[in-house]
Design an enzyme around this catalytic site. Structure first.
Site, PDB file in Angstrom:
ATOM      1  N   CYS A  46      14.708  60.797  27.896  1.00 45.05           N
ATOM      2  CA  CYS A  46      14.435  61.771  28.959  1.00 45.05           C
ATOM      3  C   CYS A  46      13.777  63.051  28.448  1.00 45.05           C
ATOM      4  O   CYS A  46      13.261  63.829  29.228  1.00 45.05           O
ATOM      5  CB  CYS A  46      15.712  62.103  29.731  1.00 45.05           C
ATOM      6  N   HIS A  90      24.903  77.851  31.739  1.00 50.73           N
ATOM      7  CA  HIS A  90      24.237  76.632  32.202  1.00 50.73           C
ATOM      8  C   HIS A  90      23.803  75.815  30.993  1.00 50.73           C
ATOM      9  O   HIS A  90      23.151  76.318  30.080  1.00 50.73           O
ATOM     10  CB  HIS A  90      23.010  77.013  33.047  1.00 50.73           C
ATOM     11  N   HIS A  95      22.359  69.065  33.327  1.00 51.83           N
ATOM     12  CA  HIS A  95      22.871  68.285  34.457  1.00 51.83           C
ATOM     13  C   HIS A  95      23.417  66.959  33.955  1.00 51.83           C
ATOM     14  O   HIS A  95      23.069  66.509  32.866  1.00 51.83           O
ATOM     15  CB  HIS A  95      21.760  68.044  35.492  1.00 51.83           C
ATOM     16  N   ASP A 120      23.215  57.530  35.281  1.00 52.09           N
ATOM     17  CA  ASP A 120      22.287  56.488  34.831  1.00 52.09           C
ATOM     18  C   ASP A 120      22.327  56.288  33.314  1.00 52.09           C
ATOM     19  O   ASP A 120      21.376  55.837  32.709  1.00 52.09           O
ATOM     20  CB  ASP A 120      20.861  56.807  35.288  1.00 52.09           C
ATOM     21  N   ARG A 162      24.991  60.197  31.890  1.00 53.34           N
ATOM     22  CA  ARG A 162      23.998  60.814  30.999  1.00 53.34           C
ATOM     23  C   ARG A 162      24.078  62.321  31.181  1.00 53.34           C
ATOM     24  O   ARG A 162      23.627  62.878  32.172  1.00 53.34           O
ATOM     25  CB  ARG A 162      22.582  60.333  31.319  1.00 53.34           C
ATOM     26  N   CYS A 192      22.482  65.392  30.377  1.00 51.32           N
ATOM     27  CA  CYS A 192      21.142  65.801  29.970  1.00 51.32           C
ATOM     28  C   CYS A 192      21.192  67.312  29.721  1.00 51.32           C
ATOM     29  O   CYS A 192      21.287  68.094  30.663  1.00 51.32           O
ATOM     30  CB  CYS A 192      20.173  65.429  31.098  1.00 51.32           C
TER      31      CYS A 192
END
Length: 142
Positions: free
Chosen positions: A67, A104, A107, A111, A120, A122
């Site tokens: 990704c 932060h 996310h 998947d 996942r 990410c």
């Protein structure tokens, strides 16, 4: 003296963080895909929050999702991360924040590898610091 990271002012965070880290951790920004220093790091060690130093992930949970950001199947044990509904940009996603400072991180998506739980995480490289197993200099390895 213990620092109450959740109550630091924006000015205090700006003094502590680089502009890129401030944007990602405190303003919910995102680094461009495939530009983060930890995307291709598979060295043994642990990932901590770049804002407060809290342990967030380990290399045992990291995998190559393709990704463009570091991907993990699960966070570190305990209350390492919090998850929140995120409806920004016309999407419904689950935001991942540091459980200690609220920064932060990225996310989480359903998947990931099914044989490892299907999630996942990410995560932005700039929201992380990496400590190699056994100490020593931190850094990405290709």
């Amino acid at each position: 003296m213990t620092i109450d990271f959740k109550n630091l002012s924006a000015a205090e965070w700006r003094e502590k963080l680089s502009p890129e880290r401030f944007h990602i951790l405190r303003e919910k920004g995102t680094e461009r895909a495939f530009t983060g220093q930890y995307d291709k790091n598979y060295a043994a060690g642990e990932y901590t929050c770049a804002g407060c130093g809290e342990k967030l992930f380990t290399n045992d949970e990291k995998y190559n999702s393709g990704c463009g950001w570091p991907a993990f199947v699960a966070p570190a044990e305990g209350a390492a991360v919090d998850e929140h509904r995120d409806t920004s940009f016309g999407m419904v996603r689950t935001e991942v924040t540091c459980g200690n400072c609220g920064g932060h991180l990225g996310h989480v998506f359903p998947d990931g590898p099914r044989d490892r739980g299907g999630m996942r995480y990410c995560i932005n490289s700039a929201s992380l610091d990496f400590t190699p197993e056994g100490g020593g200099a931190a850094g990405a390895s290709e």
